[in-house]
Design a protein around this motif. Structure first.
Motif, short mmCIF file in Angstrom:
data_model
loop_
_atom_site.label_atom_id
_atom_site.label_comp_id
_atom_site.label_asym_id
_atom_site.label_seq_id
_atom_site.Cartn_x
_atom_site.Cartn_y
_atom_site.Cartn_z
N ASP A 119 -25.58 22.16 43.95
CA ASP A 119 -26.89 22.07 43.11
C ASP A 119 -27.81 21.17 43.66
N ILE A 120 -27.28 20.24 44.55
CA ILE A 120 -28.27 19.46 45.28
C ILE A 120 -28.98 20.12 46.32
N ILE A 121 -28.19 20.98 47.11
CA ILE A 121 -28.84 22.06 47.92
C ILE A 121 -29.88 23.10 47.54
N ALA B 23 -34.87 15.16 46.64
CA ALA B 23 -33.82 14.82 45.93
C ALA B 23 -33.75 13.19 45.68
N GLU B 24 -32.78 12.91 44.70
CA GLU B 24 -32.99 11.27 44.61
C GLU B 24 -31.90 10.83 45.77
N ARG B 25 -31.98 9.46 45.86
CA ARG B 25 -31.36 8.73 46.84
C ARG B 25 -29.91 9.17 46.70
N GLY B 26 -29.51 8.92 45.49
CA GLY B 26 -27.98 9.05 45.03
C GLY B 26 -27.52 10.34 45.43
N GLU B 27 -28.39 11.47 45.16
CA GLU B 27 -28.05 12.85 45.60
C GLU B 27 -27.67 12.98 47.30
N LEU B 28 -28.70 12.36 47.55
CA LEU B 28 -28.59 12.57 49.28
C LEU B 28 -27.53 11.82 49.88
N ILE B 29 -26.88 10.57 49.15
CA ILE B 29 -25.81 10.07 49.76
C ILE B 29 -24.61 10.79 49.28
N THR C 194 -24.91 4.18 57.69
CA THR C 194 -24.15 4.66 56.55
C THR C 194 -24.83 5.94 56.09
N ALA C 195 -24.19 6.52 54.73
CA ALA C 195 -24.94 7.53 54.26
C ALA C 195 -26.22 6.93 53.35
N ALA C 196 -25.89 5.86 53.11
CA ALA C 196 -27.14 4.99 52.40
C ALA C 196 -28.39 4.83 53.42
N THR C 197 -28.00 4.29 54.59
CA THR C 197 -29.11 4.26 55.42
C THR C 197 -29.45 5.55 55.88
N LEU C 198 -28.79 6.47 56.01
CA LEU C 198 -29.42 7.77 56.20
C LEU C 198 -30.39 8.49 55.03
N ALA C 199 -29.78 8.34 53.67
CA ALA C 199 -30.88 8.71 52.90
C ALA C 199 -32.06 7.95 52.83
N GLU C 200 -32.02 6.56 53.31
CA GLU C 200 -33.42 5.98 53.50
C GLU C 200 -34.13 6.70 54.68
N ASP C 201 -33.47 7.06 55.58
CA ASP C 201 -34.41 7.79 56.68
C ASP C 201 -35.08 9.24 56.17
#
Ligand code: 5AD
Ligand code: FES
Length: 348
Positions: A5-7, A16-22, A210-217
């Motif tokens: 779904d996210i793809i 996508a939202e931050r949470g979805e990217l993570i 982390t996945a969280a810092t990558l979502a920020e990127d």
């Protein structure tokens, strides 16, 4: 939402939202990555067909006044062999590249005060005279607004400066105190404001990421809207504090290339040398996951091994023509074709 779904959401809304990217980064399976890959490849082909742009990389200096913890040419590395190319040597590399069909030259180096604004302005003018119609890309780190403006006025077209990580706390774990996250980010906005086609980007799998810092990127790139985005795996260098760290993963890098392509459909996205370093087919896989640029090395063979940002870097023994032919063959093997155009950003 599950990964598929996210793809789909990324493909249709380019966001996508931050949470979805993570969630996606932490949970994607091989099967789902294949769905993501196909989607990203399709989007790249809608914009670029099967054409791959080339950029001739000239590594002009292994001197650097900075001390980034991950980098092999950091100033405190006493084992690094230092060299700098003279303006004449740089010009010869460009002329040689121009004969081979290159229309973009990337002048990359450590932050080396030898390359003053006066020297660079003169050099940019010479390159433009000797190689009519070419694009000059600079990748020389943080410089003042005035300096960047002068280089732009002298004819520089593009500027590459990876943000490295969009998370301030993470940035501070990878860089010494005297470097500022805010300055890095604001310099990128200045580059865009001046009118450069601007490249941001980051390493994948750098220590403390982390996945969280990558979502920020990913969100930072969406916000900055750079014309180019360079990402490649972190690869440890034996003379740095990160010598014993693992290199960034192939699959994670490929996943991120695809996500960046879906979020930024017309961004110029290289399959990097670092990706080719961690896997023999890394650059081909990068293209198949949505990348559309390769950057063969045009530096003089005598200095190649001394521009050592990380260990085991590929293409350090080849002449420019060999690198180009090698990449032509590699691209052909996956149904792509290297083209000689300047490959300017075509978006809005
Ligand atoms: N591994 C991978 N990439 C690196 N770079 C610097 N050091 C390393 C390393 N050890 C990248 C940085 C820099 C670019 C020129 O090279 O992202 O911006
Ligand atoms: Fe340099 Fe293959 S690209 S040798």
């Amino acid at each position: 939402m599950n990964c598929n779904d996210i793809i789909k959401k990324l493909r249709t809304t380019r966001n996508a939202e931050r949470g979805e990217l993570i969630y996606l980064l932490e949970n994607i399976t091989d099967g789902e990555r294949e769905v993501l890959r196909r989607s990203a490849q399709e989007v790249a082909q809608e914009h670029f067909g099967n054409k791959i742009y080339i950029r001739g990389l000239i590594e002009i200096s292994s001197y650097c006044k900075n001390d980034c913890l991950y980098c092999g040419i950091r100033r405190s590395n006493k084992n690094a062999v230092r060299y700098r190319l003279t303006p004449d040597e740089i010009l010869s590399c460009c002329e040689h590249g121009y004969e081979l069909g290159f229309c973009t030259f990337v002048l990359q180096g450590g932050e080396d005060p030898y390359y003053t604004d006066d020297l660079l302005c003169e050099l940019i003018g010479e390159i433009k005279r000797k190689c009519p119609g070419c694009a000059v890309t600079l990748s020389l780190g943080e410089r003042s607004y005035e300096s960047l403006q002068r280089l732009y006025d002298a004819g520089a077209d593009r500027y590459l400066m990876r943000h490295e990580t969009a998370d301030k706390a993470h940035y501070e774990k990878l860089h010494p105190k005297e470097l500022s996250f805010e300055n890095r980010i604001s310099t990128l906005y200045k580059l865009k404001e001046i009118g450069y086609q601007t490249g941001a980007g980051f390493m994948v799998g750098s220590p403390y990421q982390t996945a969280a810092t990558l979502a920020e990127d990913l969100m930072f790139i969406k916000k900055l809207q750079p014309q180019m985005c360079g990402i490649g795996p972190f690869v440890p260098h034996k003379d740095t504090v990160f010598r014993d760290e693992e290199h960034g993963g192939l699959n994670l890098t490929l996943t991120l290339l695809s996500v960046i392509r879906l979020m930024n459909p017309d961004v110029l996205l290289p399959a990097t040398t670092a990706l080719g370093t961690i896997d023999p087919r890394g650059r081909e896989l990068g293209i198949l996951h949505g990348a559309n640029v390769v950057m063969p090395n045009l530096s003089p063979a005598a200095h190649r091994k001394d521009y050592s940002l990380y260990d085991n870097k590929i293409c350090t023994g080849e002449e420019a023509a060999e690198c180009l032919n090698c990449l032509k063959g590699r691209m052909r093997s996956i149904g792509y074709e290297i083209v000689k155009s300047r490959g300017d950003y075509a978006g809005v």
